[in-house]
Design an enzyme around this catalytic site. Structure first.
Site, PDB file in Angstrom:
ATOM      1  N   ASP A   1       0.752  -1.144  -0.259  1.00 59.77           N
ATOM      2  CA  ASP A   1       0.149  -0.062  -0.002  1.00 59.77           C
ATOM      3  C   ASP A   1       0.866   1.289   0.046  1.00 59.77           C
ATOM      4  OD1 ASP A   1      -2.516   1.264  -0.099  1.00 59.77           O
ATOM      5  OD2 ASP A   1      -2.610   1.496   2.172  1.00 59.77           O
TER       6      ASP A   1
ATOM      7  N   HIS B   1       2.177   3.279  -8.982  1.00 58.76           N
ATOM      8  CA  HIS B   1       1.907   1.938  -9.127  1.00 58.76           C
ATOM      9  C   HIS B   1       3.023   1.453  -9.986  1.00 58.76           C
ATOM     10  CE1 HIS B   1      -1.970   2.302  -7.371  1.00 58.76           C
ATOM     11  NE2 HIS B   1      -2.588   2.751  -8.409  1.00 58.76           N
TER      12      HIS B   1
ATOM     13  N   LEU C   1      11.101 -19.992  -5.008  1.00 59.15           N
ATOM     14  CA  LEU C   1      10.155 -19.175  -4.289  1.00 59.15           C
ATOM     15  C   LEU C   1       8.778 -19.236  -5.128  1.00 59.15           C
ATOM     16  CD1 LEU C   1      10.003 -16.566  -2.252  1.00 59.15           C
ATOM     17  CD2 LEU C   1       9.689 -15.301  -4.210  1.00 59.15           C
TER      18      LEU C   1
HETATM   19  C1  IPE Z   1      -5.367  -2.681   0.196  1.00 60.14           C
HETATM   20  O1  IPE Z   1      -5.032  -1.224   0.010  1.00 60.14           O
HETATM   21  C2  IPE Z   1      -5.283  -3.306  -1.295  1.00 60.14           C
HETATM   22  C3  IPE Z   1      -4.208  -3.497  -1.928  1.00 60.14           C
HETATM   23  C4  IPE Z   1      -3.053  -3.128  -1.380  1.00 60.14           C
HETATM   24  C5  IPE Z   1      -4.129  -4.272  -3.454  1.00 60.14           C
HETATM   25  P1  IPE Z   1      -6.286  -0.238  -0.224  1.00 60.14           P
HETATM   26  O2  IPE Z   1      -5.531   1.045  -0.572  1.00 60.14           O
HETATM   27  O3  IPE Z   1      -7.240  -0.716  -1.419  1.00 60.14           O
HETATM   28  O4  IPE Z   1      -6.980  -0.322   1.211  1.00 60.14           O
HETATM   29  P2  IPE Z   1      -7.872   0.790   1.884  1.00 60.14           P
HETATM   30  O5  IPE Z   1      -8.757   1.334   0.896  1.00 60.14           O
HETATM   31  O6  IPE Z   1      -7.039   1.903   2.505  1.00 60.14           O
HETATM   32  O7  IPE Z   1      -8.445  -0.063   3.042  1.00 60.14           O
HETATM   33  C1  IPE Z   2      -1.887   0.146  -3.238  1.00 56.28           C
HETATM   34  O1  IPE Z   2      -1.313   1.507  -3.424  1.00 56.28           O
HETATM   35  C2  IPE Z   2      -1.999  -0.313  -4.667  1.00 56.28           C
HETATM   36  C3  IPE Z   2      -3.310  -0.802  -5.068  1.00 56.28           C
HETATM   37  C4  IPE Z   2      -4.332  -0.746  -4.267  1.00 56.28           C
HETATM   38  C5  IPE Z   2      -3.579  -1.311  -6.311  1.00 56.28           C
HETATM   39  P1  IPE Z   2      -2.628   2.518  -3.249  1.00 56.28           P
HETATM   40  O2  IPE Z   2      -2.990   3.009  -4.619  1.00 56.28           O
HETATM   41  O3  IPE Z   2      -3.876   2.411  -2.286  1.00 56.28           O
HETATM   42  O4  IPE Z   2      -1.957   3.899  -2.746  1.00 56.28           O
HETATM   43  P2  IPE Z   2      -2.501   4.938  -1.595  1.00 56.28           P
HETATM   44  O5  IPE Z   2      -2.914   4.074  -0.371  1.00 56.28           O
HETATM   45  O6  IPE Z   2      -3.467   5.728  -2.289  1.00 56.28           O
HETATM   46  O7  IPE Z   2      -1.330   5.767  -1.384  1.00 56.28           O
HETATM   47 MG    MG Z   3      -4.256   2.481  -0.476  1.00 59.18          MG
END
Ligand code: IPE
Ligand code: IPE
Ligand code: MG
Length: 241
Positions: free
Chosen positions: A17, A34, A128
């Site tokens: 995240d 991303h 892995l």
């Molecule tokens: C969790 O992150 C999902 C992934 C990292 C793929 P999110 O950014 O979607 O989670 P919330 O919305 O903060 O809970």
């Molecule tokens: C996690 O990073 C990746 C996915 C959920 C695909 P985020 O896109 O949730 O990044 P933040 O949380 O908005 O910084």
């Molecule tokens: Mg996120």
């Protein structure tokens, strides 16, 4: 005597995240975060191999991430396709077996084909296992396992925890020992609900694109400090009692 709790985790799970915030800090569109996140993943895969970790499970796209703006969703789908074509050969050469966990019905034919190719071309690798959770949700997993058990004719009195586990998406893997979430949020966000019952949790403020070997080692060090009891008592404590 080897203290198992001090061993290297066999299975590490990561909620990757913080990509969007990483990009925002640099005044860049979220997509760039991303993109950097893919490179961070490749680095961590190598780091896990170097540390003799057997399974790495990463949360790449949740069942709930469809709620995002459509341009971000399509950007992510395109990025996955690009990542497969860019890195699949390298992953293969590194000895990585790729497995996809999640609901494949909702993704495009193109992506499904890429996943199939990633899985079949790395089938015989054993250094892995990289489990990519895509269109995955812990609740989805429990429901699909229950449905599959019913379809297989499992009777109510036969449905034990062990039996249901056989139908979970990662029944081939041990439960995660170490569960890491980057990006500063302290929640599970519907990741491995069933499998993380006794995982050790490490929450890191590091945004995923910045996560590297040093942060992985810090998480493993924290894991090694934990006293895993699985509901029991440690033998020496039991003797004292
Ligand atoms: C969790 O992150 C999902 C992934 C990292 C793929 P999110 O950014 O979607 O989670 P919330 O919305 O903060 O809970
Ligand atoms: C996690 O990073 C990746 C996915 C959920 C695909 P985020 O896109 O949730 O990044 P933040 O949380 O908005 O910084
Ligand atoms: Mg996120």
């Amino acid at each position: 005597m080897t203290d198992q709790s001090k061993a290297v985790p066999r299975h590490v799970a990561i909620v990757m995240d913080g990509n969007g915030r990483w990009a925002k800090k640099r005044f860049l569109p979220r997509f760039f975060g991303h993109k950097q996140g893919v490179d961070a993943l490749v680095r961590i895969v190598q780091a896990c191999i170097d540390r003799n970790i057997e399974h790495l499970t990463v949360f790449a796209f949740s069942s709930e991430n469809w709620k995002r703006p459509s341009d971000e969703v399509s950007g992510l789908m395109g990025l996955v396709l690009a990542a497969v074509s860019r890195y699949l050969a390298r992953m293969g050469a590194m000895g990585v077996r790729i497995r996809i966990v999640g609901d494949r019905d909702a993704v495009s034919d193109k992506l499904r084909n890429a996943w199939n190719e990633a899985e079949s071309s790395t089938l015989h690798n054993s250094k892995l296992t990289l489990n990519v959770a895509f269109n995955y949700g812990g609740r989805w997993d429990i429901v699909q396992a229950a449905r599959a058990a019913l379809v297989a004719g499992v009777k109510p009195e036969e449905l034990t925890e062990a039996k249901l586990s056989e139908f979970m998406a990662m029944s081939y893997a041990p439960d995660p020992d170490l569960f890491i979430r980057t990006g500063g949020e302290v929640r599970i966000s519907n990741f491995l609900l069933w499998q993380s019952a006794y995982s050790e949790f490490v929450f890191s403020d590091c945004l995923w694109p910045d996560f590297g070997e040093a942060q992985l080692d810090a998480a493993i060090a924290a894991f090694r400090e934990r006293d895993r009891r699985f509901g029991g008592v440690k033998t020496d404590t039991a003797l004292e009692a």
